[in-house]
Structure formats: C-alpha cells, structure tokens
Design a protein around this motif. Structure first.
Motif, PDB file in Angstrom:
ATOM      1  N   GLY A   1       0.784  -1.222   0.000  1.00 49.75           N
ATOM      2  CA  GLY A   1       0.000   0.000   0.000  1.00 49.75           C
ATOM      3  C   GLY A   1       0.817   1.273   0.000  1.00 49.75           C
ATOM      4  O   GLY A   1       0.238   2.367   0.105  1.00 49.75           O
ATOM      5  N   GLU A   2       2.139   1.181  -0.099  1.00 53.04           N
ATOM      6  CA  GLU A   2       2.996   2.369  -0.061  1.00 53.04           C
ATOM      7  C   GLU A   2       3.451   2.816  -1.454  1.00 53.04           C
ATOM      8  O   GLU A   2       4.210   3.773  -1.575  1.00 53.04           O
ATOM      9  N   GLU A   3       2.966   2.134  -2.491  1.00 49.31           N
ATOM     10  CA  GLU A   3       3.345   2.497  -3.847  1.00 49.31           C
ATOM     11  C   GLU A   3       2.905   3.931  -4.155  1.00 49.31           C
ATOM     12  O   GLU A   3       1.812   4.351  -3.772  1.00 49.31           O
ATOM     13  N   ASP A   4       3.769   4.654  -4.845  1.00 48.14           N
ATOM     14  CA  ASP A   4       3.509   6.044  -5.249  1.00 48.14           C
ATOM     15  C   ASP A   4       3.373   6.988  -4.057  1.00 48.14           C
ATOM     16  O   ASP A   4       2.860   8.102  -4.202  1.00 48.14           O
ATOM     17  N   GLY A   5       3.823   6.554  -2.874  1.00 42.75           N
ATOM     18  CA  GLY A   5       3.724   7.389  -1.690  1.00 42.75           C
ATOM     19  C   GLY A   5       5.080   7.831  -1.186  1.00 42.75           C
ATOM     20  O   GLY A   5       6.090   7.792  -1.905  1.00 42.75           O
ATOM     21  N   PHE A   6       5.119   8.210   0.083  1.00 42.75           N
ATOM     22  CA  PHE A   6       6.329   8.769   0.673  1.00 42.75           C
ATOM     23  C   PHE A   6       7.479   7.764   0.677  1.00 42.75           C
ATOM     24  O   PHE A   6       8.638   8.132   0.500  1.00 42.75           O
ATOM     25  N   PHE A   7       7.166   6.479   0.905  1.00 42.71           N
ATOM     26  CA  PHE A   7       8.208   5.459   1.046  1.00 42.71           C
ATOM     27  C   PHE A   7       8.535   4.752  -0.266  1.00 42.71           C
ATOM     28  O   PHE A   7       9.279   3.776  -0.266  1.00 42.71           O
ATOM     29  N   ASP A   8       8.003   5.218  -1.378  1.00 45.95           N
ATOM     30  CA  ASP A   8       8.301   4.635  -2.682  1.00 45.95           C
ATOM     31  C   ASP A   8       9.494   5.376  -3.277  1.00 45.95           C
ATOM     32  O   ASP A   8       9.429   6.587  -3.524  1.00 45.95           O
ATOM     33  N   ALA A   9      10.588   4.651  -3.512  1.00 42.28           N
ATOM     34  CA  ALA A   9      11.811   5.286  -4.013  1.00 42.28           C
ATOM     35  C   ALA A   9      11.618   5.912  -5.385  1.00 42.28           C
ATOM     36  O   ALA A   9      12.340   6.839  -5.750  1.00 42.28           O
ATOM     37  N   LEU A  10      10.652   5.436  -6.156  1.00 40.81           N
ATOM     38  CA  LEU A  10      10.460   5.927  -7.522  1.00 40.81           C
ATOM     39  C   LEU A  10       9.229   6.808  -7.657  1.00 40.81           C
ATOM     40  O   LEU A  10       8.786   7.096  -8.776  1.00 40.81           O
ATOM     41  N   ALA A  11       8.668   7.257  -6.551  1.00 45.23           N
ATOM     42  CA  ALA A  11       7.395   7.985  -6.615  1.00 45.23           C
ATOM     43  C   ALA A  11       7.543   9.331  -7.295  1.00 45.23           C
ATOM     44  O   ALA A  11       6.691   9.732  -8.080  1.00 45.23           O
ATOM     45  N   ASN A  12       8.624  10.046  -7.021  1.00 43.50           N
ATOM     46  CA  ASN A  12       8.790  11.405  -7.555  1.00 43.50           C
ATOM     47  C   ASN A  12       9.732  11.458  -8.742  1.00 43.50           C
ATOM     48  O   ASN A  12      10.333  12.481  -9.029  1.00 43.50           O
ATOM     49  N   GLY A  13       9.881  10.339  -9.430  1.00 40.84           N
ATOM     50  CA  GLY A  13      10.769  10.312 -10.591  1.00 40.84           C
ATOM     51  C   GLY A  13      11.652   9.088 -10.541  1.00 40.84           C
ATOM     52  O   GLY A  13      12.071   8.655  -9.465  1.00 40.84           O
ATOM     53  N   PRO A  14      11.928   8.479 -11.676  1.00 41.14           N
ATOM     54  CA  PRO A  14      12.714   7.233 -11.681  1.00 41.14           C
ATOM     55  C   PRO A  14      14.142   7.454 -11.225  1.00 41.14           C
ATOM     56  O   PRO A  14      14.808   8.388 -11.653  1.00 41.14           O
ATOM     57  N   VAL A  15      14.583   6.579 -10.340  1.00 41.87           N
ATOM     58  CA  VAL A  15      15.974   6.592  -9.903  1.00 41.87           C
ATOM     59  C   VAL A  15      16.858   5.925 -10.953  1.00 41.87           C
ATOM     60  O   VAL A  15      17.996   6.309 -11.166  1.00 41.87           O
ATOM     61  N   SER A  16      16.316   4.913 -11.618  1.00 44.27           N
ATOM     62  CA  SER A  16      17.072   4.178 -12.635  1.00 44.27           C
ATOM     63  C   SER A  16      16.179   3.948 -13.841  1.00 44.27           C
ATOM     64  O   SER A  16      14.968   3.743 -13.700  1.00 44.27           O
ATOM     65  N   ALA A  17      16.747   3.981 -15.022  1.00 46.59           N
ATOM     66  CA  ALA A  17      15.972   3.808 -16.245  1.00 46.59           C
ATOM     67  C   ALA A  17      16.125   2.414 -16.838  1.00 46.59           C
ATOM     68  O   ALA A  17      15.740   2.176 -17.975  1.00 46.59           O
ATOM     69  N   SER A  18      16.685   1.473 -16.071  1.00 44.36           N
ATOM     70  CA  SER A  18      16.903   0.128 -16.608  1.00 44.36           C
ATOM     71  C   SER A  18      15.579  -0.632 -16.646  1.00 44.36           C
ATOM     72  O   SER A  18      14.608  -0.276 -15.997  1.00 44.36           O
ATOM     73  N   ASP A  19      15.574  -1.708 -17.409  1.00 45.75           N
ATOM     74  CA  ASP A  19      14.379  -2.532 -17.557  1.00 45.75           C
ATOM     75  C   ASP A  19      14.200  -3.374 -16.303  1.00 45.75           C
ATOM     76  O   ASP A  19      15.051  -4.207 -15.991  1.00 45.75           O
ATOM     77  N   PRO A  20      13.099  -3.222 -15.559  1.00 47.82           N
ATOM     78  CA  PRO A  20      12.943  -3.966 -14.305  1.00 47.82           C
ATOM     79  C   PRO A  20      12.837  -5.464 -14.505  1.00 47.82           C
ATOM     80  O   PRO A  20      13.314  -6.248 -13.702  1.00 47.82           O
ATOM     81  N   ARG A  21      12.200  -5.899 -15.601  1.00 50.62           N
ATOM     82  CA  ARG A  21      12.020  -7.338 -15.787  1.00 50.62           C
ATOM     83  C   ARG A  21      13.353  -8.025 -16.072  1.00 50.62           C
ATOM     84  O   ARG A  21      13.645  -9.085 -15.534  1.00 50.62           O
ATOM     85  N   SER A  22      14.174  -7.390 -16.925  1.00 54.01           N
ATOM     86  CA  SER A  22      15.459  -8.017 -17.238  1.00 54.01           C
ATOM     87  C   SER A  22      16.362  -8.035 -16.020  1.00 54.01           C
ATOM     88  O   SER A  22      17.082  -8.991 -15.780  1.00 54.01           O
ATOM     89  N   ARG A  23      16.320  -6.972 -15.215  1.00 46.49           N
ATOM     90  CA  ARG A  23      17.165  -6.929 -14.023  1.00 46.49           C
ATOM     91  C   ARG A  23      16.726  -7.975 -13.012  1.00 46.49           C
ATOM     92  O   ARG A  23      17.533  -8.665 -12.407  1.00 46.49           O
TER      93      ARG A  23
END
Length: 295
Positions: free
Chosen positions: A256-278
């Motif tokens: 339930g914390e997605e897109d909130g304060f505790f989501d590392a990527l909520a305010n902009g992507p930290v990394s642009a790599s493909d999540p599935r491949s990683r």
C-alpha cells in the motif's frame, strides 16, 4: 754598502708568516673561503601542539558544518592535552554553539515539513496508536489479497536438515503461510538429498525460498527463523518483484505504499533500466520441478 744596510734592517716577528698559517689559510684572487652552509628549512611538525584560534561567534555562525566540526575537534585535542580550565571551557562553548545551531536547523525543518507535507513521513506513517493499528490492518489485507491471487503461480520451499532444531520452529510458520495464503509449501531435507543443497546454493538451514512455477526464477525470503509477519512481507515483496509489479529499487516499498512517501520511484525514476530483465538476472536459475503437494 747600501745593499748591506737594507739586509741589516730587522723584520718584525708579527709580519713573518708561520708555515702552519700559510699552508692552511689561503686568500686572494685564486683562493677564497667557501660560503657557510645554509640550514635546510625544517618542516612543521604535524603533531606539534597548536592552540586553535576561535573566531567571534558572529563569524562562526557563517561557517559550514564541516569547518565547525574541524575546529571543535582541534579544540578538543588541544584541551585534552593541556588540561586547563580555559581550554576545556572553550571546547564546551564550541559544543554549545553547535548544539544551538543544530536546534535552529531542526526548528526551521519543522516549519518546512508543515509547509510541504509531501516531505513529511507523518503523512504516510502516523504515530498515534489507533491510526497505526488501522494502517497495519490495511497493509495486512493488501498483502493477503495479493498473495492469494498468485497462489497458483508460486510455491514456497523450506530447506532443512534432520539435525536442525531451528527448522522445527520455522516449519509451523511456513505451514501457517500455506493455511492463510493457499500456497503450496514443500519441505526439502538436504541431508537426505544433498544435491538439492548444491543445486540451490543452500548452506544455512532453515532457508525459505519462493519459486515461480514453470520458470527459472526463485528468491530466498528467509535464512534462519523468521516471524510470520516478516515472512509474509518478504513473500509479498518477492512476488511483486518476480512478476514485474515493482522494480528492484522499490523492494523496500511496503504494501500500500506504492507512489507514496516510502516509494523510491514515486517522484521520478531513480534508474531507467528494464525492471524485468534486471529481476531475471538477479533471481534466475534452473527450472524447478516441485512435488504435487507438501511433504
């Protein structure tokens, strides 16, 4: 006659050069005394005791924190060496200044948090008891619904040994996960089947692992004894990562914390790599054949 008179004139003793003097000291156009050797400059001793210069407090207030910290350390070392009341008092005056500066920063921070609530964790993590209980219940419900929805896609395997006392404690916790989430759980004894320990890289027991059916993906979610709430939280995070619902950078984002304060990527992507491949690179492995039911 005149020549004899000249030869008869006595020569003063002081004007006669002694053999020792004439042989050791030579001066003139062709002989000179060498210049005295210049003393080599001495490097300052880094361990030398130097009393720090403490500027007026008005000037100190404009210094950066690293510069202030360096001065405090210098005054501390000086005071601890000379052990005088004045030196020790100066050290604690600097400490008092740093404390007040830190409190001033905290005061301005509190105002900033009120004016910008999106930067304040209290908006997503209430401290009041009743509100925290409500939040915990909400997160438990989110995890339960998500894990039940993926019960047919994943299985939970616990690796154990017959001599492992901790395994007898962890296994009922894993069975509770089966009862509440509807997952298949399997117990594998690597004493009886040592090739499994080598195949999955398991050395510590109990080790609990999530395995995706008909896939090369697997992930350890507990090494040793893990409490049930932590086990469900790690299972939730692992499934979300393996399915690509979150990226590795979001692994600490709770239910339930997605897109909130505790989501590392909520305010902009930290990394642009493909999540599935990683995720596939990190969690891949051999295809796994699971028994039809729990053992």
């Amino acid at each position: 006659m005149g020549l004899l008179l000249v030869l008869a004139i006595p020569v003063p003793v002081s004007a006669q050069a002694s053999p020792a003097t004439s042989s050791t000291i030579k001066q003139g156009y062709w002989w000179y005394a060498p210049p005295p050797k210049a003393e080599e400059p001495r490097e300052p001793d880094p361990e030398a005791l130097v009393r720090p210069v403490i500027p007026p407090m008005a000037e100190l207030a404009s210094w950066t924190p690293p510069k202030i910290r360096k001065l405090i350390e210098q005054q501390r070392d000086y005071a601890a060496t000379v052990l005088t009341v004045d030196a020790v008092s100066d050290f604690w005056r600097l400490q008092d200044f740093a404390r007040r500066k830190a409190r001033a920063f905290a005061g301005v921070t509190q105002i900033a948090m009120l004016q910008h609530p999106e930067l304040n964790s209290k908006s997503a993590n209430p401290m009041v008891g009743d509100a925290r209980s409500e939040l915990t219940a909400y997160k438990d419900d989110v995890r339960r619904r998500y894990l039940r929805a993926h019960a047919g896609e994943f299985a939970l395997v616990m690796f154990s040994r017959s001599t492992c006392g901790y395994c007898r404690v962890q296994w009922p916790i894993v069975q509770r996960f089966q009862d509440e989430m509807g997952w298949q759980v399997t117990l594998m004894d690597i004493d009886r089947r040592p090739e499994l320990g080598q195949r999955f890289g398991v050395e510590v027991t109990p080790t609990t692992m999530i395995i995706r059916r008909n896939s090369q993906q697997r992930m350890v979610i507990a090494a040793g004894i893990e409490a049930y709430p932590n086990l469900t939280q790690m299972a939730y995070q692992a499934v979300k990562l393996l399915t690509g619902d979150i990226r590795p950078e979001q692994f600490m984002t709770g239910a339930g914390e997605e897109d909130g304060f505790f989501d590392a990527l909520a305010n902009g992507p930290v990394s642009a790599s493909d999540p599935r491949s990683r995720a596939s690179d990190m969690l891949g492995g051999d295809l796994v054949d699971l028994p039809a039911g729990p053992k």
